[in-house]
Design an enzyme around this catalytic site. Structure first.
Site, PDB file in Angstrom:
ATOM      1  N   GLY A  45       7.179  -0.416   2.060  1.00 50.12           N
ATOM      2  CA  GLY A  45       7.017  -0.232   3.494  1.00 50.12           C
ATOM      3  C   GLY A  45       7.105   1.245   3.819  1.00 50.12           C
ATOM      4  O   GLY A  45       7.565   2.048   2.993  1.00 50.12           O
TER       5      GLY A  45
ATOM      6  N   GLN B 282       8.922   8.479   9.267  1.00 49.06           N
ATOM      7  CA  GLN B 282       9.214   8.996   7.913  1.00 49.06           C
ATOM      8  C   GLN B 282       8.206  10.060   7.479  1.00 49.06           C
ATOM      9  O   GLN B 282       8.467  10.808   6.543  1.00 49.06           O
ATOM     10  CB  GLN B 282       9.238   7.848   6.890  1.00 49.06           C
ATOM     11  CG  GLN B 282      10.401   6.883   7.104  1.00 49.06           C
ATOM     12  CD  GLN B 282      10.407   5.777   6.077  1.00 49.06           C
ATOM     13  OE1 GLN B 282       9.664   4.806   6.203  1.00 49.06           O
ATOM     14  NE2 GLN B 282      11.228   5.923   5.063  1.00 49.06           N
TER      15      GLN B 282
ATOM     16  N   CYS C 104      15.545   3.151   0.553  1.00 44.11           N
ATOM     17  CA  CYS C 104      14.753   3.795   1.611  1.00 44.11           C
ATOM     18  C   CYS C 104      14.112   5.033   1.016  1.00 44.11           C
ATOM     19  O   CYS C 104      14.778   5.819   0.335  1.00 44.11           O
ATOM     20  CB  CYS C 104      15.662   4.187   2.779  1.00 44.11           C
ATOM     21  SG  CYS C 104      14.772   4.962   4.149  1.00 44.11           S
ATOM     22  N   LEU C 105      12.825   5.212   1.284  1.00 42.31           N
ATOM     23  CA  LEU C 105      12.124   6.370   0.729  1.00 42.31           C
ATOM     24  C   LEU C 105      12.655   7.670   1.337  1.00 42.31           C
ATOM     25  O   LEU C 105      12.461   8.737   0.755  1.00 42.31           O
ATOM     26  CB  LEU C 105      10.608   6.228   0.958  1.00 42.31           C
ATOM     27  CG  LEU C 105       9.975   5.025   0.240  1.00 42.31           C
ATOM     28  CD1 LEU C 105       8.506   4.873   0.636  1.00 42.31           C
ATOM     29  CD2 LEU C 105      10.100   5.147  -1.278  1.00 42.31           C
TER      30      LEU C 105
ATOM     31  N   HIS D 263      13.733  -3.595   8.363  1.00 45.82           N
ATOM     32  CA  HIS D 263      14.075  -2.228   7.947  1.00 45.82           C
ATOM     33  C   HIS D 263      13.104  -1.229   8.597  1.00 45.82           C
ATOM     34  O   HIS D 263      13.519  -0.188   9.110  1.00 45.82           O
ATOM     35  CB  HIS D 263      13.997  -2.171   6.412  1.00 45.82           C
ATOM     36  CG  HIS D 263      14.216  -0.825   5.796  1.00 45.82           C
ATOM     37  ND1 HIS D 263      15.280  -0.546   4.972  1.00 45.82           N
ATOM     38  CD2 HIS D 263      13.484   0.322   5.838  1.00 45.82           C
ATOM     39  CE1 HIS D 263      15.204   0.704   4.546  1.00 45.82           C
ATOM     40  NE2 HIS D 263      14.112   1.258   5.062  1.00 45.82           N
ATOM     41  N   GLU D 264      11.801  -1.573   8.593  1.00 43.80           N
ATOM     42  CA  GLU D 264      10.792  -0.647   9.144  1.00 43.80           C
ATOM     43  C   GLU D 264      10.899  -0.550  10.663  1.00 43.80           C
ATOM     44  O   GLU D 264      10.760   0.543  11.225  1.00 43.80           O
ATOM     45  CB  GLU D 264       9.382  -1.074   8.731  1.00 43.80           C
ATOM     46  CG  GLU D 264       9.121  -1.127   7.222  1.00 43.80           C
ATOM     47  CD  GLU D 264       9.535   0.120   6.474  1.00 43.80           C
ATOM     48  OE1 GLU D 264       9.508   1.216   7.063  1.00 43.80           O
ATOM     49  OE2 GLU D 264       9.910  -0.004   5.289  1.00 43.80           O
TER      50      GLU D 264
ATOM     51  N   HIS E  35      13.528   1.757  11.655  1.00 45.67           N
ATOM     52  CA  HIS E  35      13.113   3.169  11.619  1.00 45.67           C
ATOM     53  C   HIS E  35      12.532   3.587  12.967  1.00 45.67           C
ATOM     54  O   HIS E  35      12.738   4.720  13.412  1.00 45.67           O
ATOM     55  CB  HIS E  35      12.028   3.382  10.544  1.00 45.67           C
ATOM     56  CG  HIS E  35      12.558   3.686   9.172  1.00 45.67           C
ATOM     57  ND1 HIS E  35      13.336   4.785   8.882  1.00 45.67           N
ATOM     58  CD2 HIS E  35      12.387   3.041   7.980  1.00 45.67           C
ATOM     59  CE1 HIS E  35      13.630   4.802   7.594  1.00 45.67           C
ATOM     60  NE2 HIS E  35      13.071   3.752   7.008  1.00 45.67           N
TER      61      HIS E  35
HETATM   62  O1  K1U Z   1      11.083   2.266   4.694  1.00 48.90           O
HETATM   63  C1  K1U Z   1      11.221   2.679   3.553  1.00 48.90           C
HETATM   64  O2  K1U Z   1      11.922   3.641   3.330  1.00 48.90           O
HETATM   65  C2  K1U Z   1      10.557   1.964   2.406  1.00 48.90           C
HETATM   66  C3  K1U Z   1      11.492   1.061   1.648  1.00 48.90           C
HETATM   67  C4  K1U Z   1      11.405  -0.334   2.235  1.00 48.90           C
HETATM   68  C5  K1U Z   1      12.467  -1.312   1.869  1.00 48.90           C
HETATM   69  C6  K1U Z   1      12.935  -1.474   0.588  1.00 48.90           C
HETATM   70  C7  K1U Z   1      13.896  -2.419   0.280  1.00 48.90           C
HETATM   71  C8  K1U Z   1      14.375  -3.222   1.253  1.00 48.90           C
HETATM   72  C9  K1U Z   1      13.934  -3.064   2.538  1.00 48.90           C
HETATM   73  C10 K1U Z   1      12.973  -2.119   2.837  1.00 48.90           C
HETATM   74  C11 K1U Z   1      11.069   1.061   0.181  1.00 48.90           C
HETATM   75  O3  K1U Z   1       9.985   0.702  -0.131  1.00 48.90           O
HETATM   76  S1  K1U Z   1      12.219   1.621  -0.991  1.00 48.90           S
HETATM   77  C12 K1U Z   1      11.370   1.382  -2.547  1.00 48.90           C
HETATM   78  C13 K1U Z   1      11.303  -0.041  -2.990  1.00 48.90           C
HETATM   79  O4  K1U Z   1      12.003  -0.877  -2.451  1.00 48.90           O
HETATM   80  C14 K1U Z   1      10.399  -0.449  -4.076  1.00 48.90           C
HETATM   81  C15 K1U Z   1       9.720   0.461  -4.826  1.00 48.90           C
HETATM   82  C16 K1U Z   1       8.874   0.048  -5.843  1.00 48.90           C
HETATM   83  C17 K1U Z   1       8.711  -1.290  -6.112  1.00 48.90           C
HETATM   84  C18 K1U Z   1       9.405  -2.212  -5.381  1.00 48.90           C
HETATM   85  C19 K1U Z   1      10.249  -1.795  -4.362  1.00 48.90           C
HETATM   86 ZN    ZN Z   2      13.455   3.288   5.034  1.00 54.15          ZN
END
Ligand code: K1U
Ligand code: ZN
Length: 171
Positions: free
Chosen positions: A45, A50, A92-93, A134-135, A138
């Site tokens: 997401g 972001q 979270c990225l 989560h999004e 944000h």
């Molecule tokens: O919003 C963001 O920062 C993105 C975030 C979203 C998220 C992850 C986990 C739970 C809720 C919301 C991410 O994508 S973090 C990276 C991640 O979860 C992932 C990366 C590669 C493969 C699978 C998952």
């Molecule tokens: Zn996030």
């Protein structure tokens, strides 16, 4: 185009984002860039703040194996949330390499405008439900660490400040 992802702490990640009044070609291009940035990260997401744009736009794709299922959501709103909750280890990225368990409604019904301006509604469950909440957080200036206790939140924030100092020194 891949955009740089802002790292916490950053004032743009704490803002309540503006609703999108009209889905312009520029906003459609931004949504496409956000999907490219999300897949490149990689993530499941990404929210517009972001990448420094404080508008109510998120993108998601929670399919890990199989054909991609990208979603673009303008002005997403949760119109129903289940009483059942589920706990998921979130990342979270904007807070790289930090994970914590967060409890949220297990299912949510969300209404939004798609990239053509058509209203859409869908019930999300599992990882999709966690991710869409989560999004949307944000867009309201909220990060998953805001659900943690003050000590854990402060520890993660300090790690991120250090990471930002190191990254700034490296350029
Ligand atoms: O919003 C963001 O920062 C993105 C975030 C979203 C998220 C992850 C986990 C739970 C809720 C919301 C991410 O994508 S973090 C990276 C991640 O979860 C992932 C990366 C590669 C493969 C699978 C998952
Ligand atoms: Zn996030």
């Amino acid at each position: 185009m891949i955009h740089p992802i802002l790292i916490h702490p950053d004032p743009r990640l704490k803002k309540v984002c503006e609703p999108v009044a009209e889905i312009t070609p520029e906003l459609r291009a931004l949504a496409a860039d956000m999907l490219e940035t999300m897949y490149d990260a990689p993530g499941i997401g990404l929210a517009a703040p972001q990448v420094g744009v404080t508008k109510r736009l998120i993108v998601m794709d929670c399919i890990k194996d199989g054909p991609p299922e990208p979603l673009i959501l303008f002005n997403p709103r949760i119109i129903w949330a289940s009483e059942d909750v589920s706990t998921f280890e979130e990342g979270c990225l904007s807070i790289p390499d930090q994970y914590a368990e967060v409890k949220r409604p297990a299912e949510v019904q969300v209404r939004w405008l798609d990239e053509t301006g058509t209203e859409q509604e869908r019930q999300f469950s599992g990882l999709w439900a966690t991710c869409v909440q989560h999004e949307i957080d944000h867009l309201d200036g909220k990060l998953f660490i805001d659900y943690l206790g003050p000590l854990k939140r402060q520890m993660i924030t300090r790690k991120m400040e250090k990471l930002k100092r190191e990254r700034a020194r490296a350029v």
